[in-house]
Design a protein around this motif. Structure first.
Motif, PDB file in Angstrom:
ATOM      1  N   LYS A  83       0.598 -84.650 -40.975  1.00  0.00           N
ATOM      2  CA  LYS A  83       0.773 -85.121 -39.605  1.00  0.00           C
ATOM      3  C   LYS A  83       0.466 -86.612 -39.546  1.00  0.00           C
ATOM      4  CE  LYS A  83      -2.367 -83.916 -36.633  1.00  0.00           C
ATOM      5  NZ  LYS A  83      -3.171 -83.128 -35.674  1.00  0.00           N
ATOM      6  N   ILE A  84       1.271 -87.366 -38.807  1.00  0.00           N
ATOM      7  CA  ILE A  84       1.058 -88.792 -38.589  1.00  0.00           C
ATOM      8  C   ILE A  84       0.783 -89.005 -37.104  1.00  0.00           C
ATOM      9  CG2 ILE A  84       2.061 -91.100 -38.767  1.00  0.00           C
ATOM     10  CD1 ILE A  84       3.846 -90.026 -40.994  1.00  0.00           C
ATOM     11  N   ASN A  85      -0.368 -89.599 -36.784  1.00  0.00           N
ATOM     12  CA  ASN A  85      -0.825 -89.745 -35.399  1.00  0.00           C
ATOM     13  C   ASN A  85      -1.045 -91.216 -35.081  1.00  0.00           C
ATOM     14  OD1 ASN A  85      -2.877 -90.003 -33.195  1.00  0.00           O
ATOM     15  ND2 ASN A  85      -2.780 -87.771 -33.227  1.00  0.00           N
ATOM     16  N   TYR A  86      -0.489 -91.656 -33.958  1.00  0.00           N
ATOM     17  CA  TYR A  86      -0.680 -93.034 -33.505  1.00  0.00           C
ATOM     18  C   TYR A  86      -1.598 -93.051 -32.283  1.00  0.00           C
ATOM     19  CZ  TYR A  86       0.263 -97.624 -31.483  1.00  0.00           C
ATOM     20  OH  TYR A  86       0.128 -98.886 -30.940  1.00  0.00           O
ATOM     21  N   LYS A  87      -2.873 -93.355 -32.492  1.00  0.00           N
ATOM     22  CA  LYS A  87      -3.877 -93.541 -31.440  1.00  0.00           C
ATOM     23  C   LYS A  87      -3.919 -92.397 -30.416  1.00  0.00           C
ATOM     24  CE  LYS A  87      -2.840 -97.682 -29.971  1.00  0.00           C
ATOM     25  NZ  LYS A  87      -2.939 -99.026 -29.352  1.00  0.00           N
ATOM     26  N   ASN A  88      -3.642 -91.182 -30.865  1.00  0.00           N
ATOM     27  CA  ASN A  88      -3.592 -90.017 -29.987  1.00  0.00           C
ATOM     28  C   ASN A  88      -2.551 -90.144 -28.889  1.00  0.00           C
ATOM     29  OD1 ASN A  88      -5.205 -87.994 -30.977  1.00  0.00           O
ATOM     30  ND2 ASN A  88      -7.078 -88.773 -30.045  1.00  0.00           N
ATOM     31  N   LYS A  89      -1.603 -91.078 -29.028  1.00  0.00           N
ATOM     32  CA  LYS A  89      -0.538 -91.229 -28.045  1.00  0.00           C
ATOM     33  C   LYS A  89       0.687 -90.402 -28.417  1.00  0.00           C
ATOM     34  CE  LYS A  89      -1.924 -95.807 -26.408  1.00  0.00           C
ATOM     35  NZ  LYS A  89      -1.502 -97.218 -26.207  1.00  0.00           N
ATOM     36  N   PHE A  90       1.027 -90.363 -29.682  1.00  0.00           N
ATOM     37  CA  PHE A  90       2.090 -89.472 -30.132  1.00  0.00           C
ATOM     38  C   PHE A  90       1.886 -89.170 -31.609  1.00  0.00           C
ATOM     39  CE2 PHE A  90       3.897 -93.718 -30.740  1.00  0.00           C
ATOM     40  CZ  PHE A  90       4.384 -93.642 -32.031  1.00  0.00           C
ATOM     41  N   ASN A 129       5.984 -68.482 -47.501  1.00  0.00           N
ATOM     42  CA  ASN A 129       6.924 -67.385 -47.287  1.00  0.00           C
ATOM     43  C   ASN A 129       8.335 -67.924 -47.058  1.00  0.00           C
ATOM     44  OD1 ASN A 129       6.819 -68.436 -44.719  1.00  0.00           O
ATOM     45  ND2 ASN A 129       6.290 -66.513 -43.702  1.00  0.00           N
ATOM     46  N   ALA A 130       8.571 -69.167 -47.511  1.00  0.00           N
ATOM     47  CA  ALA A 130       9.889 -69.814 -47.488  1.00  0.00           C
ATOM     48  C   ALA A 130      10.312 -70.185 -46.065  1.00  0.00           C
ATOM     49  CB  ALA A 130      10.939 -68.939 -48.156  1.00  0.00           C
ATOM     50  N   SER A 131       9.530 -71.058 -45.451  1.00  0.00           N
ATOM     51  CA  SER A 131       9.921 -71.618 -44.164  1.00  0.00           C
ATOM     52  C   SER A 131       9.361 -73.028 -44.051  1.00  0.00           C
ATOM     53  CB  SER A 131       9.426 -70.755 -42.999  1.00  0.00           C
ATOM     54  OG  SER A 131       8.016 -70.757 -42.926  1.00  0.00           O
ATOM     55  N   VAL A 132      10.000 -73.847 -43.221  1.00  0.00           N
ATOM     56  CA  VAL A 132       9.548 -75.216 -42.992  1.00  0.00           C
ATOM     57  C   VAL A 132       9.238 -75.393 -41.514  1.00  0.00           C
ATOM     58  CG1 VAL A 132      10.733 -76.239 -44.960  1.00  0.00           C
ATOM     59  CG2 VAL A 132      11.937 -76.013 -42.768  1.00  0.00           C
ATOM     60  N   ASN A 133       8.284 -76.294 -41.216  1.00  0.00           N
ATOM     61  CA  ASN A 133       7.862 -76.565 -39.854  1.00  0.00           C
ATOM     62  C   ASN A 133       8.040 -78.044 -39.536  1.00  0.00           C
ATOM     63  OD1 ASN A 133       6.739 -73.859 -39.629  1.00  0.00           O
ATOM     64  ND2 ASN A 133       5.050 -74.603 -40.877  1.00  0.00           N
ATOM     65  N   PHE A 134       8.393 -78.324 -38.278  1.00  0.00           N
ATOM     66  CA  PHE A 134       8.486 -79.695 -37.794  1.00  0.00           C
ATOM     67  C   PHE A 134       7.741 -79.787 -36.466  1.00  0.00           C
ATOM     68  CE2 PHE A 134      12.244 -78.765 -40.308  1.00  0.00           C
ATOM     69  CZ  PHE A 134      12.248 -79.810 -41.219  1.00  0.00           C
ATOM     70  N   LEU A 135       7.034 -80.889 -36.270  1.00  0.00           N
ATOM     71  CA  LEU A 135       6.200 -81.071 -35.079  1.00  0.00           C
ATOM     72  C   LEU A 135       6.472 -82.424 -34.450  1.00  0.00           C
ATOM     73  CD1 LEU A 135       3.595 -80.256 -33.344  1.00  0.00           C
ATOM     74  CD2 LEU A 135       2.366 -81.723 -34.945  1.00  0.00           C
TER      75      LEU A 135
END
Length: 304
Positions: A240-247, A256-262
């Motif tokens: 995870k990449i976080n910029y000053k808790n703004k985004f 189990n062979a799946s990918v996640n995006f946030l």
């Protein structure tokens, strides 16, 4: 053939009723980074202010009987600096099976200092011990499958399963690690004999570092390992990449062979929202959309 029947039979043939149902309780990327108290009571009261999480996923899936869940949890410090409290309710459903977990958590913390790693991120040096207790309400609507002449499907299953668990969590400026077992009793106190609930174990660890000299961008690779007796070990690897808790943005892979995006952003000083997308691999068309609403009182997400 009824799609709900297909889903249920697939569950039975692959890993058994409850192993598959329990697998759905493992929070995906957005959930476990926002809501660790669900599986580790030592995280109760970690933040300086009360933290409230509302999350839901799977409700936009077009396949009948596919996994979906919804939950609410509260995580708060107390007037006693070393004591934290947490609690909540979350419900998981797959096919004709539904599991609702109601829990409360207590933690005791040993603070080594109260320093923050940056001017915008609360990050104490602390060792925390936690206990949790609650109840699982488990149900199977087997009669809706309309399967005739099979005693296993002759009645619905409804059971109450008391739970007791424990966890430990260590956090320092750059590293954190926690181990927990939220249901040490399994199904030993279940009100029904034909319910089989195993005890899951979780290991969560991660590392934080900054991409700029002014410490405005934090990069946080993390790993969540889940083990349940009789089922394959499951590992979530995420960054995870976080910029000053703004985004923030993130990507992850589950074994189990799946990918996640946030993708998440702060709506106001006290509220942020995150969207999570999970895509199964290996020619599996299943995809899942999730949403997390996070409210934090007082100072909120912007620190001194």
């Amino acid at each position: 053939m009824n799609i709900r029947f297909i889903v249920l039979i697939s569950i039975i043939l692959s890993t058994g009723f409850l192993h598959s149902i329990l697998g759905q309780q493992t929070p995906i990327f957005a959930d476990y980074n926002y809501n660790s108290v669900v599986f580790n009571p030592a995280h109760a009261g970690f933040y300086e202010s009360t933290d409230i999480i509302v999350n839901a996923r799977g409700h936009l899936n077009g396949i009948e009987g596919s996994p979906r869940n919804i939950g609410l949890s509260i995580n708060t410090p107390t007037n006693a600096k070393n004591v934290g409290l947490g609690g909540g309710v979350y419900s998981d459903q797959i096919g004709v099976s539904r599991m609702t977990n109601i829990f409360g958590a207590y933690s005791y913390k040993l603070f080594f200092n109260s320093d923050r790693s940056t001017w915008w991120d609360y990050n104490p040096h602390v060792l925390s011990f936690g206990i949790t207790g609650g109840m699982i309400i488990y149900g199977e609507d087997l009669l809706s499958l309309e399967i005739k002449n099979d005693p296993k499907f002759a009645r619905n299953i409804n059971a109450l399963v008391p739970t007791i668990g424990a966890g430990v969590f260590y956090n320092r400026e750059r590293i954190y690690i926690g181990f927990s077992a939220p249901n040490l009793l399994g199904d030993s106190l279940s009100s029904e004999d034909n319910v089989n609930i195993s005890s899951p174990f979780y290991l969560l660890t991660g590392y934080r570092f900054f991409a700029t000299r002014f410490k405005e961008i934090m990069i946080n690779p993390s790993m969540l390992i889940k083990y349940v007796s009789g089922a394959p070990m499951q590992v979530d690897l995420n960054t995870k990449i976080n910029y000053k808790n703004k985004f923030e943005v993130g990507v992850g892979y589950r074994t189990n062979a799946s990918v996640n995006f946030l993708a998440g952003f702060r709506i106001s000083n006290n509220c942020r929202v995150a969207y999570n997308y999970n895509q199964a691999l290996d020619n599996n068309p299943m995809s899942t959309h999730g949403i997390v609403l996070n409210f934090r009182l007082n100072e909120g997400f912007s620190f001194r």
